[in-house]
Write a protein that holds these residues in place. Structure first.
Motif, short mmCIF file in Angstrom:
data_model
loop_
_atom_site.label_atom_id
_atom_site.label_comp_id
_atom_site.label_asym_id
_atom_site.label_seq_id
_atom_site.Cartn_x
_atom_site.Cartn_y
_atom_site.Cartn_z
N ALA A 1 0.84 -1.20 0.00
CA ALA A 1 0.00 0.00 0.00
C ALA A 1 0.87 1.25 0.00
CB ALA A 1 -0.93 -0.01 1.20
N ASN A 2 1.95 1.26 0.77
CA ASN A 2 2.86 2.41 0.80
C ASN A 2 3.48 2.67 -0.57
OD1 ASN A 2 2.44 2.95 3.52
ND2 ASN A 2 4.17 1.68 4.17
N ILE A 3 3.95 1.62 -1.20
CA ILE A 3 4.59 1.77 -2.51
C ILE A 3 3.59 2.23 -3.56
CG2 ILE A 3 5.72 0.50 -4.38
CD1 ILE A 3 7.12 -1.17 -2.18
N ARG A 4 2.38 1.68 -3.52
CA ARG A 4 1.35 2.10 -4.49
C ARG A 4 1.01 3.58 -4.30
NH1 ARG A 4 -3.57 -1.68 -4.75
NH2 ARG A 4 -3.89 -0.53 -6.67
N ALA A 5 1.01 4.04 -3.03
CA ALA A 5 0.73 5.46 -2.78
C ALA A 5 1.88 6.33 -3.26
CB ALA A 5 0.49 5.68 -1.28
N GLU A 6 3.11 5.87 -3.06
CA GLU A 6 4.27 6.62 -3.54
C GLU A 6 4.29 6.72 -5.06
OE1 GLU A 6 7.73 4.71 -1.95
OE2 GLU A 6 7.22 5.22 0.12
N MET A 7 3.81 5.69 -5.72
CA MET A 7 3.77 5.70 -7.18
C MET A 7 2.59 6.52 -7.72
SD MET A 7 4.62 1.68 -7.96
CE MET A 7 4.34 1.85 -9.71
N GLY A 8 1.69 6.89 -6.85
CA GLY A 8 0.54 7.66 -7.28
C GLY A 8 -0.61 6.82 -7.78
N LEU A 9 -0.55 5.51 -7.56
CA LEU A 9 -1.63 4.63 -8.01
C LEU A 9 -2.86 4.73 -7.11
CD1 LEU A 9 0.52 1.50 -8.91
CD2 LEU A 9 -0.45 3.19 -10.48
N ILE A 10 -2.63 5.07 -5.83
CA ILE A 10 -3.74 5.28 -4.89
C ILE A 10 -3.46 6.56 -4.12
CG2 ILE A 10 -4.33 2.83 -4.66
CD1 ILE A 10 -2.78 2.76 -2.04
N THR A 11 -4.50 7.13 -3.55
CA THR A 11 -4.36 8.35 -2.77
C THR A 11 -3.93 8.01 -1.34
OG1 THR A 11 -6.64 8.32 -2.00
CG2 THR A 11 -6.21 9.44 -4.11
N PRO A 12 -3.40 8.99 -0.60
CA PRO A 12 -3.06 8.73 0.80
C PRO A 12 -4.27 8.28 1.63
CG PRO A 12 -2.01 10.75 0.07
CD PRO A 12 -2.92 10.31 -1.03
N GLN B 1 -6.77 6.47 0.49
CA GLN B 1 -6.97 5.06 0.15
C GLN B 1 -5.94 4.19 0.87
OE1 GLN B 1 -6.77 5.61 -4.11
NE2 GLN B 1 -8.94 5.02 -4.33
N LYS B 2 -4.71 4.67 0.94
CA LYS B 2 -3.66 3.93 1.64
C LYS B 2 -4.04 3.74 3.10
CE LYS B 2 -0.05 5.94 3.27
NZ LYS B 2 1.19 6.62 3.56
N ASN B 3 -4.52 4.80 3.74
CA ASN B 3 -4.92 4.70 5.14
C ASN B 3 -6.10 3.75 5.32
OD1 ASN B 3 -2.92 6.49 5.89
ND2 ASN B 3 -4.27 8.27 5.76
N MET B 4 -7.05 3.78 4.38
CA MET B 4 -8.18 2.88 4.44
C MET B 4 -7.72 1.43 4.31
SD MET B 4 -11.57 2.70 2.04
CE MET B 4 -10.64 2.04 0.67
N ILE B 5 -6.78 1.20 3.39
CA ILE B 5 -6.25 -0.16 3.21
C ILE B 5 -5.57 -0.65 4.48
CG2 ILE B 5 -4.48 -1.50 1.98
CD1 ILE B 5 -5.19 0.19 -0.52
N LYS B 6 -4.78 0.22 5.11
CA LYS B 6 -4.09 -0.17 6.34
C LYS B 6 -5.08 -0.46 7.46
CE LYS B 6 0.38 1.92 5.54
NZ LYS B 6 1.42 2.80 6.08
N GLU B 7 -6.14 0.34 7.55
CA GLU B 7 -7.17 0.07 8.56
C GLU B 7 -7.82 -1.28 8.32
OE1 GLU B 7 -9.97 3.29 8.59
OE2 GLU B 7 -8.43 4.76 9.13
N ARG B 8 -8.07 -1.57 7.05
CA ARG B 8 -8.69 -2.85 6.69
C ARG B 8 -7.76 -4.03 7.03
NH1 ARG B 8 -13.66 -4.50 6.25
NH2 ARG B 8 -13.95 -6.02 4.62
N ILE B 9 -6.48 -3.84 6.79
CA ILE B 9 -5.51 -4.89 7.12
C ILE B 9 -5.52 -5.14 8.63
CG2 ILE B 9 -3.04 -5.42 7.21
CD1 ILE B 9 -2.80 -3.88 4.52
N ASN B 10 -5.57 -4.06 9.41
CA ASN B 10 -5.62 -4.21 10.87
C ASN B 10 -6.89 -4.92 11.32
OD1 ASN B 10 -3.14 -2.97 11.21
ND2 ASN B 10 -4.04 -0.94 11.43
N GLU B 11 -8.02 -4.60 10.67
CA GLU B 11 -9.27 -5.29 10.99
C GLU B 11 -9.16 -6.78 10.68
OE1 GLU B 11 -12.54 -3.59 8.90
OE2 GLU B 11 -12.27 -1.62 9.81
N GLN B 12 -8.56 -7.11 9.56
CA GLN B 12 -8.39 -8.51 9.18
C GLN B 12 -7.52 -9.24 10.20
OE1 GLN B 12 -6.74 -8.22 5.27
NE2 GLN B 12 -8.75 -8.06 4.27
N GLN B 13 -6.41 -8.62 10.60
CA GLN B 13 -5.51 -9.23 11.57
C GLN B 13 -6.22 -9.46 12.90
OE1 GLN B 13 -3.15 -10.46 9.47
NE2 GLN B 13 -1.86 -10.24 11.25
N GLU B 14 -7.01 -8.48 13.33
CA GLU B 14 -7.74 -8.60 14.58
C GLU B 14 -8.74 -9.75 14.50
OE1 GLU B 14 -10.35 -5.44 16.74
OE2 GLU B 14 -8.48 -4.49 16.06
#
Length: 109
Positions: free
Chosen positions: A48-59, A61-74
């Motif tokens: 997600a970080n690399i995709r945001a750095e490349m401009g493929l997703i917005t910051p 969206q990156k934060n939303m993806i990270k939140e979703r990853i944390n929800e999945q892990q929980e």
């Protein structure tokens, strides 16, 4: 009769003696599984970080993806590291009982 009783008691003692060893084996495997899921989450966050750095997703969206990853892990931790068993179908519908990130069955709409 006494022979069968003695044999049954001996088998019960053997089973009871083996239980702690089995539990210890499972706990080491559970720790290994937990480490692998944690590594998987870190890899997803790096992607997600690399995709945001490349401009493929917005910051955002990156934060939303990270939140979703944390929800999945929980969710996976709460369910004793048993990942959802729903398959990935061509339409990728959500499965009701798969938890966060789970996908439904083939062809459902």
């Amino acid at each position: 009769m006494n022979k069968w009783l003695a044999l049954g008691l001996a088998a019960l003692v053997l089973v009871l003696a083996a239980l702690p060893a089995l539990a210890e084996s499972n706990s080491s495997k559970l720790a290994e599984l937990e480490a692998l899921y944690e590594e998987l989450a870190l890899i997803k966050e790096r992607i997600a970080n690399i995709r945001a750095e490349m401009g493929l997703i917005t910051p955002e969206q990156k934060n939303m993806i990270k939140e979703r990853i944390n929800e999945q892990q929980e969710w996976i931790r709460e369910h004793n590291f048993q990942a959802p068993a729903c398959g990935l179908g061509p339409r990728r519908q959500r499965c009701q009982d798969c938890g966060p990130g789970g996908w439904g069955h083939w062809g459902q709409q």
